[in-house]
Design a protein around this motif. Structure first.
Motif, PDB file in Angstrom:
ATOM      1  N   HIS A 242      -6.970  38.724  27.829  1.00 36.72           N
ATOM      2  CA  HIS A 242      -6.604  37.306  27.794  1.00 36.72           C
ATOM      3  C   HIS A 242      -5.898  36.988  26.477  1.00 36.72           C
ATOM      4  CE1 HIS A 242      -9.028  36.795  31.379  1.00 36.72           C
ATOM      5  NE2 HIS A 242     -10.039  37.374  30.766  1.00 36.72           N
ATOM      6  N   ARG A 243      -4.929  37.834  26.132  1.00 34.44           N
ATOM      7  CA  ARG A 243      -4.220  37.653  24.860  1.00 34.44           C
ATOM      8  C   ARG A 243      -3.528  36.302  24.776  1.00 34.44           C
ATOM      9  NH1 ARG A 243      -2.793  43.078  26.132  1.00 34.44           N
ATOM     10  NH2 ARG A 243      -3.670  44.613  24.673  1.00 34.44           N
ATOM     11  N   GLY A 244      -2.899  35.895  25.880  1.00 36.72           N
ATOM     12  CA  GLY A 244      -2.171  34.640  25.868  1.00 36.72           C
ATOM     13  C   GLY A 244      -3.073  33.459  25.575  1.00 36.72           C
ATOM     14  N   ALA A 245      -4.229  33.417  26.231  1.00 41.80           N
ATOM     15  CA  ALA A 245      -5.168  32.319  26.015  1.00 41.80           C
ATOM     16  C   ALA A 245      -5.712  32.345  24.593  1.00 41.80           C
ATOM     17  CB  ALA A 245      -6.314  32.396  27.023  1.00 41.80           C
ATOM     18  N   MET A 246      -6.031  33.525  24.093  1.00 40.40           N
ATOM     19  CA  MET A 246      -6.528  33.634  22.725  1.00 40.40           C
ATOM     20  C   MET A 246      -5.494  33.136  21.731  1.00 40.40           C
ATOM     21  SD  MET A 246      -9.648  34.913  22.523  1.00 40.40           S
ATOM     22  CE  MET A 246      -9.773  35.803  20.968  1.00 40.40           C
ATOM     23  N   LEU A 247      -4.232  33.529  21.956  1.00 36.66           N
ATOM     24  CA  LEU A 247      -3.168  33.110  21.043  1.00 36.66           C
ATOM     25  C   LEU A 247      -2.948  31.603  21.121  1.00 36.66           C
ATOM     26  CD1 LEU A 247      -1.073  34.067  19.016  1.00 36.66           C
ATOM     27  CD2 LEU A 247       0.522  34.388  20.909  1.00 36.66           C
ATOM     28  N   GLY A 248      -2.900  31.064  22.345  1.00 39.90           N
ATOM     29  CA  GLY A 248      -2.695  29.632  22.504  1.00 39.90           C
ATOM     30  C   GLY A 248      -3.807  28.824  21.860  1.00 39.90           C
ATOM     31  N   PHE A 249      -5.029  29.249  22.076  1.00 36.44           N
ATOM     32  CA  PHE A 249      -6.170  28.558  21.492  1.00 36.44           C
ATOM     33  C   PHE A 249      -6.142  28.651  19.968  1.00 36.44           C
ATOM     34  CE2 PHE A 249     -10.590  28.793  19.928  1.00 36.44           C
ATOM     35  CZ  PHE A 249     -11.034  27.533  20.283  1.00 36.44           C
TER      36      PHE A 249
ATOM     37  N   ARG B 286      -3.086  27.618  28.812  1.00 35.63           N
ATOM     38  CA  ARG B 286      -4.501  27.511  29.192  1.00 35.63           C
ATOM     39  C   ARG B 286      -5.377  27.599  27.946  1.00 35.63           C
ATOM     40  NH1 ARG B 286      -8.229  29.328  33.099  1.00 35.63           N
ATOM     41  NH2 ARG B 286     -10.040  27.995  32.716  1.00 35.63           N
ATOM     42  N   GLY B 287      -4.986  28.458  27.001  1.00 33.24           N
ATOM     43  CA  GLY B 287      -5.750  28.560  25.759  1.00 33.24           C
ATOM     44  C   GLY B 287      -5.743  27.258  24.985  1.00 33.24           C
ATOM     45  N   ALA B 288      -4.570  26.608  24.912  1.00 28.41           N
ATOM     46  CA  ALA B 288      -4.495  25.305  24.251  1.00 28.41           C
ATOM     47  C   ALA B 288      -5.368  24.289  24.963  1.00 28.41           C
ATOM     48  CB  ALA B 288      -3.044  24.833  24.211  1.00 28.41           C
ATOM     49  N   GLY B 289      -5.458  24.400  26.291  1.00 23.80           N
ATOM     50  CA  GLY B 289      -6.272  23.474  27.069  1.00 23.80           C
ATOM     51  C   GLY B 289      -7.750  23.552  26.733  1.00 23.80           C
ATOM     52  N   PHE B 290      -8.230  24.726  26.338  1.00 25.44           N
ATOM     53  CA  PHE B 290      -9.634  24.851  25.962  1.00 25.44           C
ATOM     54  C   PHE B 290      -9.934  24.026  24.718  1.00 25.44           C
ATOM     55  CE2 PHE B 290      -9.214  28.980  28.292  1.00 25.44           C
ATOM     56  CZ  PHE B 290     -10.099  28.661  29.303  1.00 25.44           C
ATOM     57  N   LEU B 291      -8.995  23.993  23.774  1.00 28.46           N
ATOM     58  CA  LEU B 291      -9.201  23.148  22.593  1.00 28.46           C
ATOM     59  C   LEU B 291      -9.220  21.674  22.981  1.00 28.46           C
ATOM     60  CD1 LEU B 291      -9.519  22.710  19.583  1.00 28.46           C
ATOM     61  CD2 LEU B 291      -7.026  22.820  19.355  1.00 28.46           C
ATOM     62  N   LEU B 292      -8.319  21.277  23.869  1.00 30.80           N
ATOM     63  CA  LEU B 292      -8.299  19.886  24.326  1.00 30.80           C
ATOM     64  C   LEU B 292      -9.613  19.519  25.005  1.00 30.80           C
ATOM     65  CD1 LEU B 292      -4.663  19.627  25.762  1.00 30.80           C
ATOM     66  CD2 LEU B 292      -5.527  18.738  23.584  1.00 30.80           C
ATOM     67  N   ARG B 293     -10.158  20.465  25.786  1.00 28.91           N
ATOM     68  CA  ARG B 293     -11.447  20.207  26.435  1.00 28.91           C
ATOM     69  C   ARG B 293     -12.538  20.029  25.387  1.00 28.91           C
ATOM     70  NH1 ARG B 293     -15.103  18.348  27.899  1.00 28.91           N
ATOM     71  NH2 ARG B 293     -16.467  18.711  29.680  1.00 28.91           N
ATOM     72  N   GLY B 294     -12.483  20.826  24.326  1.00 26.57           N
ATOM     73  CA  GLY B 294     -13.453  20.656  23.254  1.00 26.57           C
ATOM     74  C   GLY B 294     -13.308  19.318  22.549  1.00 26.57           C
ATOM     75  N   LEU B 295     -12.076  18.863  22.366  1.00 22.29           N
ATOM     76  CA  LEU B 295     -11.842  17.575  21.714  1.00 22.29           C
ATOM     77  C   LEU B 295     -12.392  16.415  22.540  1.00 22.29           C
ATOM     78  CD1 LEU B 295      -8.212  18.160  20.397  1.00 22.29           C
ATOM     79  CD2 LEU B 295     -10.262  17.828  18.996  1.00 22.29           C
ATOM     80  N   ARG B 296     -12.437  16.585  23.847  1.00 24.84           N
ATOM     81  CA  ARG B 296     -12.965  15.525  24.711  1.00 24.84           C
ATOM     82  C   ARG B 296     -14.438  15.251  24.435  1.00 24.84           C
ATOM     83  NH1 ARG B 296     -11.472  17.277  30.668  1.00 24.84           N
ATOM     84  NH2 ARG B 296     -13.124  15.739  31.092  1.00 24.84           N
ATOM     85  N   LEU B 297     -15.126  16.230  23.852  1.00 30.58           N
ATOM     86  CA  LEU B 297     -16.541  16.030  23.565  1.00 30.58           C
ATOM     87  C   LEU B 297     -16.770  14.980  22.489  1.00 30.58           C
ATOM     88  CD1 LEU B 297     -18.008  19.646  23.722  1.00 30.58           C
ATOM     89  CD2 LEU B 297     -18.036  17.861  25.453  1.00 30.58           C
ATOM     90  N   TRP B 298     -15.729  14.691  21.691  1.00 28.18           N
ATOM     91  CA  TRP B 298     -15.878  13.607  20.722  1.00 28.18           C
ATOM     92  C   TRP B 298     -16.120  12.286  21.438  1.00 28.18           C
ATOM     93  CZ3 TRP B 298     -17.159  13.560  15.918  1.00 28.18           C
ATOM     94  CH2 TRP B 298     -16.842  14.628  15.091  1.00 28.18           C
TER      95      TRP B 298
END
Length: 259
Positions: free
Chosen positions: A205-212, A12-24
C-alpha cells in the motif's frame, strides 16, 4: 455512518487523515488528549527553530569563507540559497523530531486515541499497545532517521540551479513516508507484527502510505499545525492500518459505531 474502503492509492491515504480530522468534531475531548504532549514538544522545537532563523546566516558565513572574495551579488545569492537550504533541512528535521519526541512522550495519550478508533471499527482489537518503553525507542529512532533526511536535503540542495527545489520536495516525500511508517506501526505492532511483517504489509500500500504521510507532513509545515493535527494523524494511521489488514477491498464497507 459508513467508511468505504476504496482503492488504496495516494488519494485514499490522504482520506485517512481527513477521517482522523473529523474526530475533532465527533470526539473533541478524546482528541484534546493528544494536544498536551504535542504542545510541550512543539514549544521546545519551535523555540529551537526560531533561534536557528537568527543564527543560520552567521553560520553560513562562517562555513563559507572561500566566498569572501567573490563578487558581492554572487556571494549574496550563494549564501542566501544556503541559508534557505539550512532552514529547509532544519524544518524537515524539526517535523520528524517533533513527531518522534511527541510519540515517545505522549504514548499513553495516543494509545487511548488509537484504541478508541479500533473499538469503533469493531473486529479484533489488541488488549494493549506497544508500551511506553518501546514507543520511546521507536520515537528516538525516528529522530535519527529525521536527522539523516535533513542531511540528505542539505547535500542535494548543493546541486546548482535545481538543488534547493529538488531537496525540499524530496525531503517532503521522504519525511512524510517516515512519519507514516512510524504512525502506522503502532496498531500493527500491538498485534504482534514484527518490523519485517509490517514492512511487507505496507509495501503493498505504498500509494496510501505516501499520500497519508505527505499530507501529514504538509500540515506540520503550517504554524501550530503539528500540534492540532497530531491526534488526527494517530487516528488516521489507525484507519489506514485497519484498511491494510483487511485488504483495502473497494467493495467492503465497515459500519463505524459511534466513538
Amino acid at each position: 455512518m459508513t467508511w468505504l474502503r476504496g482503492d488504496m492509492g495516494f488519494g485514499r491515504g490522504a482520506g485517512f487523515l481527513l477521517r482522523g480530522l473529523r474526530l475533532w468534531r465527533e470526539r473533541p475531548r478524546l482528541m484534546l488528549l493528544g494536544i498536551l504532549p504535542a504542545l510541550v514538544v512543539g514549544v521546545v522545537v519551535l523555540a529551537l527553530l526560531v533561534t536557528l532563523v537568527f543564527v543560520a546566516d552567521d553560520v553560513v558565513g562562517w562555513a563559507t569563507p572561500f566566498a569572501d572574495d567573490w563578487d558581492e551579488s554572487v556571494r549574496g545569492l550563494f549564501r542566501g540559497a544556503l541559508y534557505l537550504l539550512v532552514l529547509a533541512g532544519a524544518s524537515m528535521l524539526a517535523i520528524v523530531t517533533f513527531t518522534g519526541l511527541t510519540l515517545a512522550v505522549g504514548d499513553p495519550f495516543y494509545e487511548k486515541i488509537w484504541k478508541e478508533v479500533e473499538l469503533s471499527l469493531g473486529g479484533e482489537v489488541p488488549d494493549r499497545g506497544v508500551g511506553w518503553g518501546r514507543g520511546a525507542i521507536d520515537g528516538l529512532v525516528l529522530v535519527v532517521l529525521g536527522l539523516l533526511t535533513a542531511i540528505g536535503v542539505f547535500v542535494i540542495g548543493l546541486l546548482p540551479v535545481v538543488g534547493t527545489v529538488v531537496g525540499a520536495v524530496l525531503g517532503l516525500v521522504v519525511a512524510g513516508r517516515l512519519l507514516a511508517g512510524e504512525l502506522v506501526s503502532r496498531p500493527l505492532e500491538a498485534r504482534g507484527m514484527d518490523r519485517a511483517a509490517r514492512a511487507a504489509l505496507m509495501r503493498r500500500h505504498r500509494g496510501a502510505m505516501l499520500g497519508f504521510g505527505v499530507c501529514v507532513q504538509a500540515c506540520f509545515l503550517v504554524p501550530l499545525g503539528g500540534i492540532l493535527v497530531m491526534p488526527a494523524a494517530v487516528a488516521g494511521a489507525t484507519y489506514l492500518a485497519r484498511a491494510a489488514l483487511d485488504g483495502g477491498s473497494p467493495t467492503e464497507i465497515v459500519e463505524n459505531r459511534p466513538l
